[in-house]
Each structure stands twice: as structure tokens, then as C-alpha cells.
Design a protein around this motif. Structure first.
Motif, PDB file in Angstrom:
ATOM      1  N   UNK A  93       0.848  -1.069  -0.053  1.00 26.64           N
ATOM      2  CA  UNK A  93       0.198  -0.107  -0.038  1.00 26.64           C
ATOM      3  C   UNK A  93       0.872   1.256  -0.087  1.00 26.64           C
ATOM      4  N   UNK A  94       1.130   1.658  -1.194  1.00 21.93           N
ATOM      5  CA  UNK A  94       2.002   2.985  -1.133  1.00 21.93           C
ATOM      6  C   UNK A  94       1.609   4.058  -0.352  1.00 21.93           C
ATOM      7  N   UNK A  95       0.112   4.313   0.014  1.00 23.98           N
ATOM      8  CA  UNK A  95      -0.288   5.439   0.490  1.00 23.98           C
ATOM      9  C   UNK A  95      -0.103   5.115   2.076  1.00 23.98           C
ATOM     10  N   UNK A  96       0.160   3.923   2.435  1.00 25.84           N
ATOM     11  CA  UNK A  96       0.327   3.617   3.919  1.00 25.84           C
ATOM     12  C   UNK A  96       1.668   3.736   4.083  1.00 25.84           C
ATOM     13  N   UNK A  97       2.799   3.326   3.194  1.00 25.06           N
ATOM     14  CA  UNK A  97       4.033   3.719   3.314  1.00 25.06           C
ATOM     15  C   UNK A  97       4.466   5.107   3.200  1.00 25.06           C
ATOM     16  N   UNK A  98       3.561   5.835   2.392  1.00 29.13           N
ATOM     17  CA  UNK A  98       4.044   7.191   2.279  1.00 29.13           C
ATOM     18  C   UNK A  98       3.700   8.016   3.673  1.00 29.13           C
ATOM     19  N   UNK A  99       2.437   7.537   4.234  1.00 29.88           N
ATOM     20  CA  UNK A  99       2.233   8.292   5.421  1.00 29.88           C
ATOM     21  C   UNK A  99       3.085   7.758   6.429  1.00 29.88           C
ATOM     22  N   UNK A 100       3.758   6.583   6.831  1.00 33.39           N
ATOM     23  CA  UNK A 100       4.899   6.235   7.687  1.00 33.39           C
ATOM     24  C   UNK A 100       5.895   7.209   7.363  1.00 33.39           C
ATOM     25  N   UNK A 101       6.227   7.144   6.119  1.00 33.19           N
ATOM     26  CA  UNK A 101       7.448   8.167   5.911  1.00 33.19           C
ATOM     27  C   UNK A 101       7.443   9.596   6.452  1.00 33.19           C
ATOM     28  N   UNK A 102       6.098  10.043   6.106  1.00 36.14           N
ATOM     29  CA  UNK A 102       5.971  11.459   6.298  1.00 36.14           C
ATOM     30  C   UNK A 102       6.216  11.596   8.126  1.00 36.14           C
ATOM     31  N   UNK A 103       5.433  10.664   8.584  1.00 40.38           N
ATOM     32  CA  UNK A 103       5.247  10.668  10.171  1.00 40.38           C
ATOM     33  C   UNK A 103       7.006  10.527  10.691  1.00 40.38           C
TER      34      UNK A 103
END
Length: 136
Positions: A93-103
Motif C-alpha cells: 500500500x503506497x499510501x500507507x508507506x508514504x504516511x509512515x515515511x511522512x510521520x
């Protein structure tokens, strides 16, 4: 020496308790966690027993998830949406990975800001020490 200090995600506290804690912090320029506990007890600040137990259990579980690392020491499991953990290598899930990276990047930025503040203070103390012939 009161400065403009903003509390981040400040929990609801009786104003008297908050004031006493801040007065001690700014009069002494430090406060121990034991002192904070004593002040909060004085004002009968307490949580729901079951909620406290759940919070404790979440921390224990979080430490378990954080301990799952590869041979290089990198985390294998991260927290995602809500209270869910996922295995990084299996996440599609790219969106989940992106959200974790931003956090994580936000956490890094906050730590970098704190390091800069400490470094600035150490620099001031170092300059003062050289001016007055003292060393750290």
C-alpha cells in the motif's frame, strides 16, 4: 525567566496543577518527574484504571513490535493507520508507506530541532567558558 513555550498535545490538567508545575520549572529551570507526580497527586489527577492498564498493555505491545528487527537493526514492523502494525516487506500500500515515511520524517525534524537547540546552548556555554578561563 519565562519564555513563550508552547505545549504540544497538552493533556487536560487542572489549571492550578499546570501553574504549579510551570512555576517550579521556570523558577528552578528544571523539574523532576517525581516532582510532577507529587503535584499531580496533590490535585488528584488520575486516569481510569482500566484505561491505564490498556495503555500499559499497548506500550508493552509496542515495545515488542519495535524489537522486531532485521540483521542490520532496521525495524521489520511499523505502526500504520490507527492501532495497526504491519510487516514492512509485505506492505503493498503506497499510501500507507508514504504516511509512515511522512510521520517518521516529521519525528526526525522535531529531533533535529531539539539537537540544534542543545547544540546552540552548548556553544554559548563553551564561549562563556573560554571567556572566563573554564572548560567543560
Amino acid at each position: 525567566m519565562k519564555k513563550n513555550v508552547r505545549a504540544v498535545d497538552m493533556p487536560a490538567l487542572p489549571m492550578e496543577a499546570q501553574t504549579e508545575i510551570m512555576d517550579k520549572l521556570f523558577s528552578d529551570m528544571h523539574i523532576s518527574s517525581d516532582d510532577i507526580v507529587k503535584i499531580l497527586k496533590k490535585y488528584e489527577v488520575r486516569g481510569d484504571d482500566e484505561a491505564l492498564q490498556d495503555s500499559y498493555r499497548r506500550r508493552v505491545g509496542q515495545r515488542l513490535m519495535a524489537s522486531l528487527r532485521d540483521d542490520a537493526g532496521k525495524r521489520e514492523v511499523l505502526s500504520g493507520k490507527g492501532r495497526e502494525y504491519f510487516v514492512v516487506e509485505c506492505c503493498n500500500d503506497p499510501a500507507q508507506l508514504q504516511a509512515v515515511r511522512r510521520r517518521i520524517e516529521g519525528q526526525i525534524e522535531g529531533l533535529d530541532n531539539s539537537v540544534e537547540k542543545v547544540r546552540d546552548r552548548m556553544s554559548v556555554l563553551d564561549r562563556l567558558g573560554r571567556m572566563f578561563g573554564r572548560r567543560r
